[in-house]
Design an enzyme around this catalytic site. Sequence first.
Site, short mmCIF file in Angstrom:
data_model
loop_
_atom_site.label_atom_id
_atom_site.label_comp_id
_atom_site.label_asym_id
_atom_site.label_seq_id
_atom_site.Cartn_x
_atom_site.Cartn_y
_atom_site.Cartn_z
N GLU A 92 0.85 -1.17 0.13
CA GLU A 92 -0.03 0.09 -0.11
C GLU A 92 0.85 1.20 -0.02
O GLU A 92 0.51 2.36 -0.75
CB GLU A 92 -0.70 -0.20 1.28
CG GLU A 92 -2.21 -1.07 0.95
CD GLU A 92 -2.74 -1.20 2.44
OE1 GLU A 92 -2.11 -1.73 3.28
OE2 GLU A 92 -3.97 -1.05 2.19
N GLU A 148 -3.62 -9.56 3.54
CA GLU A 148 -4.32 -9.35 4.60
C GLU A 148 -5.44 -10.33 4.87
O GLU A 148 -5.80 -10.58 5.96
CB GLU A 148 -5.06 -7.98 4.74
CG GLU A 148 -4.04 -6.81 4.80
CD GLU A 148 -3.33 -6.51 3.44
OE1 GLU A 148 -3.28 -6.93 2.65
OE2 GLU A 148 -2.55 -5.28 3.60
N1 T1G Z 1 4.44 -8.24 11.40
C1 T1G Z 1 5.23 -8.64 12.33
N2 T1G Z 1 6.15 -9.64 12.26
C2 T1G Z 1 6.20 -10.11 10.97
C3 T1G Z 1 5.65 -9.83 10.00
C4 T1G Z 1 4.78 -8.67 10.00
N3 T1G Z 1 3.99 -8.50 8.97
N4 T1G Z 1 6.00 -10.47 8.99
C5 T1G Z 1 6.76 -11.36 9.26
N5 T1G Z 1 7.27 -11.15 10.61
C6 T1G Z 1 7.97 -11.92 11.56
C7 T1G Z 1 7.73 -13.43 11.65
O1 T1G Z 1 6.81 -13.57 12.69
C8 T1G Z 1 9.25 -13.93 12.02
O2 T1G Z 1 9.35 -13.64 13.32
C9 T1G Z 1 10.11 -13.13 11.20
O3 T1G Z 1 9.46 -11.96 10.93
C10 T1G Z 1 10.53 -13.56 9.91
O4 T1G Z 1 9.35 -13.97 9.26
C11 T1G Z 1 -2.81 -2.04 7.00
C12 T1G Z 1 -2.91 -4.34 8.24
C13 T1G Z 1 7.25 -11.42 5.00
C14 T1G Z 1 7.06 -13.38 3.29
O5 T1G Z 1 0.76 -10.74 5.86
O6 T1G Z 1 4.37 -13.53 4.84
O7 T1G Z 1 -0.32 -4.96 6.41
O8 T1G Z 1 9.69 -15.88 14.25
O9 T1G Z 1 9.59 -16.27 9.37
O10 T1G Z 1 9.87 -17.12 5.49
O11 T1G Z 1 -3.06 -3.27 5.35
O12 T1G Z 1 7.09 -13.08 7.05
O13 T1G Z 1 11.59 -14.47 13.53
O14 T1G Z 1 10.19 -13.96 15.77
O15 T1G Z 1 7.78 -15.33 7.82
O16 T1G Z 1 11.33 -14.97 4.92
C15 T1G Z 1 0.08 -8.16 5.91
C16 T1G Z 1 3.33 -11.50 6.63
C17 T1G Z 1 0.25 -7.55 7.29
C18 T1G Z 1 2.94 -10.68 5.49
C19 T1G Z 1 8.77 -13.40 4.89
N6 T1G Z 1 1.44 -8.71 5.80
N7 T1G Z 1 4.78 -11.97 6.77
O17 T1G Z 1 8.99 -14.66 5.14
O18 T1G Z 1 10.34 -14.97 7.38
S1 T1G Z 1 -1.27 -6.84 7.68
C20 T1G Z 1 1.65 -10.06 5.89
C21 T1G Z 1 4.86 -13.10 5.70
C22 T1G Z 1 -1.08 -5.19 7.03
C23 T1G Z 1 -2.27 -3.26 6.31
C24 T1G Z 1 -2.55 -4.43 6.93
C25 T1G Z 1 6.55 -13.47 5.93
C26 T1G Z 1 7.32 -12.88 4.68
P1 T1G Z 1 10.36 -14.87 14.16
P2 T1G Z 1 9.17 -15.35 8.41
P3 T1G Z 1 10.15 -15.40 5.72
#
Ligand code: T1G
Length: 703
Positions: free
Chosen positions: A106, A126
Amino acid sequence: MTQVTYELRNNIAVLQLSSPPVNSLGLSMRQAIMSNFQKALADENVDAIVLASSGSIFCGGADISEFDGDLAFASPNLSELCDFVEGTNKLVIAAINGMALGGGCELTLACDYRIADKKAKIGLPEVQLGILPGAGGTQRMPRLAGAPLALEMISSGKPVAAQKLLEAKAIDRLALEDEALLEAAVNYAEELVADDAPLRNCADMAVDISDLPEDYFFEFRRKTSARTQGFYAPEQCIQAVEAACALPLAEGIAFEANLFRDCMETPQARAQQHLFFSERAATKIPGIQSKTLIRPINRVAVIGSGTMGGGIAMNFINAGIETVVLDLNAEALERGIATIRRNYEISAKKGRFTQAQVDSCLSLLKSTTEYSDISDVDLVIEAVFERMDIKQQVFKTLDEVCKPGAILATNTSTLDVNEIAAVTSRPEAVVGTHFFSPANVMRLLEIVRAEKTADDVLMTTIKLAQKIKKVPVVSGVCWGFIGNRMIEPYGRETARLILEGASPAQIDQALTDFGLAMGFPSMADLAGIDVSYLIRQENAEACYPRDPHYAAILDKLYELGRYGQKSGRGFYIYEGRDKREDPEVMTLAADLANELGIKQRAITDQEIVERTMYVLINEGAQILDEGIAYRSGDIDIVYCNGYGFPIFKGGPMQFADEIGLDKILAALNGYRQSLGDYGEEWFKPAPLLERLVEQNKSFKDYQ
Ligand code: T1G
């Protein structure tokens, strides 16, 4: 630590997100972005701003860990930040590398121009967290990429390749193969300044709906209704995109914000976010550093070329790991290898693999009938018949043949891994790797940590599971580990309910209405009534002495040779693809009930769901108390990835936390009384459940 670096390159300000691992947009990061933008805007020498990342991905979106409090809405919230970026009076160019997801995506949509690395992926996932894009994504993406592509991305949550958004004109340029993205982005910015390129604002754009059929959104709802049953966010996603097609940007964003807040409050959002973090937490083992040195796994052997062995082998060659399948029976081996080849051909025909990918996978597949051919492998997975003596014989041989340091894994689904390890001279190298059938499809992998399994062996197996795209969960050693142990009481309760008068079809319907992919009767017919019978015999001493008529209807069907789908008859009758109720099952049940003095009665769907799901949860509590599972989220990951438990309920333990453990306990005690001796025997609440209720705690609180 600086979360955003600031660098001037002539008249271009370069802002780089630098908050590993994923540049998640928590409050401090949002503030850092805002202040660096304000710095660039205040500098009269700056003509344009490049927003990039110094990490492996552009941005993983909002900081999900802020969702259980108010920080996510603290100013500047993501929507305010995007509005601010979009409203700046200097050109802003997003340089997208790796992945731009959720709020990260975004943020790029609020920029004036976008350049991406060729391999970059952009997504709005999301909906997989039970919410929807809440920073303008549902309003800007339809304007920039068109409603159909935007709706597909937002309602599926699946990222798309940068190329696709380039074709849709939502991305302006791809960096050339050999060109560093940041340099390309700075050059692009200079070009735009030199060309006096216009600022862009989605408020000046309308969604082009000229070629959208009248009933486009209605049709989309109809097409997606099956897979979104029980979820809340998917419908909100559609409404938000519909609004984008009808409202001015500001009104659309306000509408989106209301839907976003609604979604954030739902049990489905809590469930899906619970699973997101649980899947990652499951790879962290108490007392073992996640940085533990792991053993290199370059070559793998699989013992046994049957359905499981073949499926297991496919996981490894799909991940580019050379794999030898060993079977002492040459004919069986030939059949097994032919089955693997056929599976790939089918996948290629379905477009899941290109022919080149198929050829590359199959080039990694070797086969042999000689143990000497696997002496140099780094890991062996045994997938032979589920009998202790046969497995122990295999492990004795592996112990003699395999090189020092090789990991010896067993695919047993219930047997004692300590007993298997005990026949080797290297019990520290023995681990359980319980794959779920079909092994090349099901994501769940139960990793069984035996008493002597070495820490580095365990961590190596966890990392390897992730490499072959499995979802690993570590279990201690007990009968059935986590998943199958919990299935046992669920199956027992189903069998009892049938004796008491509930038909298989009613039970299946009640449980699929609850959200399970299928109820126990259909699952038993699919997996095989004979399979569950043989497993029950392995565990007989825990079942029959407590209730001589334990699972009586299941034993009866087995005696009659009604094994389910494989024999054309089980709980149901199967003719070709046709499946229909078998009235004889209820006659058998009535006769058994009569014999056992069980009074039949009409049973409500609610009682069916409570009695089957609450005994499942009760067993999960016992598993937690015994330390077989480290945390309740591990159990939830097992059930949502291996047993079709509804994701929008977050797993049995999350579901129990949502209901309230006090209500679960009260219901168990209620059935303990109302079901007489049977209830007294089988509805004793797990002590942990009683303790947590006393302490007013949830399963999630228990670590
Ligand atoms: N927030 C907080 N922590 C996150 C995170 C996030 N968005 N994404 C990853 N982590 C942490 C995860 O818990 C892990 O922590 C570490 O980072 C490595 O992640 C307003 C409200 C980006 C593809 O849904 O899909 O935006 O275990 O092991 O395999 O519209 O992480 O090391 O302590 O998964 O390389 C939307 C979620 C949010 C993406 C990377 N975004 N993340 O994968 O590493 S809602 C998502 C992923 C939003 C807005 C709305 C994947 C990744 P720890 P990982 P990876």
